[in-house]
Design a protein around this motif. Structure first.
Motif: not given
Length: 214
Positions: A168, A175, A184, A198-199, A202, A206
């Protein structure tokens, strides 16, 4: 320093637990079989030993996060060292020999890390770091490669949490909290493609994936 030792010991134990048949299967590290990955770990252990006995007198230039070179595309696979690792791994033939070499050199690297002064400056790849930061960088390395192994006990949770923290920092943003630490690490480094859900979670992040670490 303690986290280096725990994650490294867990990774070596995971390799030791692998049935021989697993060594000829693909690993989670793009383009490498499991045996190639384990051979890479032997080289990593040698690098740790070399670096810890390569003191530096010049000022510190990098820390555990800036140690990593970050790209956006996976390596093409034509790097001479990568090619050497694949040939060397195949030369072992018997996985037991590869396990023994990793255990032998890996244990020595672990002892060297335990004995190192975390504040001393060391030199590697034209960088100067404290030994503590150098070994902290390897927590990310060990944890990612532990996740690259098939059907083994997971990495230590504290190693996963520290590796996520470093990823991160590399990304410059957190994230989503809905992502587990392994998710992650796998998604951020391109080891797994994010799902549609998930996209969406994000968001703009992403479009910046993956963060290829070298």
């Amino acid at each position: 320093m303690d986290l280096f030792s725990r994650t490294w010991a867990a990774l070596r134990a995971a390799v030791a637990s692998l049935p021989d048949a697993e060594f000829a299967k693909p690993s989670g590290c793009r383009g490498w079989l499991v045996r190639d990955l384990v051979c890479h770990l032997v080289i990593d252990a040698q690098d740790v030993l070399i670096t810890l006995v390569t003191p530096a007198s010049s000022p510190v230039t990098h820390d555990a996060v800036t140690y990593w070179a970050v790209g956006s595309t996976p390596p093409p696979g034509d790097d001479p060292l990568d090619a050497l690792i694949v040939r060397l791994a195949a030369a072992y033939e018997d996985p037991a020999l590869l396990k023994f070499h990793l255990d032998d050199v890996g244990a020595a690297a672990g002892r060297a890390a335990d004995l190192a002064d975390p504040g001393m400056r060391v030199s590697t790849q034209e960088m100067v770091l404290t030994a503590g930061d150098y070994l902290s960088a390897y927590v990310l390395e060990w944890t990612l490669h532990h996740l690259d192994l098939p059907a083994v006990a997971p990495p230590p949770p504290e190693g996963l949490a520290r590796a996520r923290e470093m990823v991160e920092k590399i990304a410059g943003t957190a994230f989503p909290a809905s992502f587990s630490d392994p998710d992650v690490l796998l998604v951020a480094t391109g080891r797994r493609t994010p799902s549609d859900a998930e996209r969406e979670a994000l968001g703009e992040l992403a479009a910046r994936l993956p963060f290829v670490l070298g």
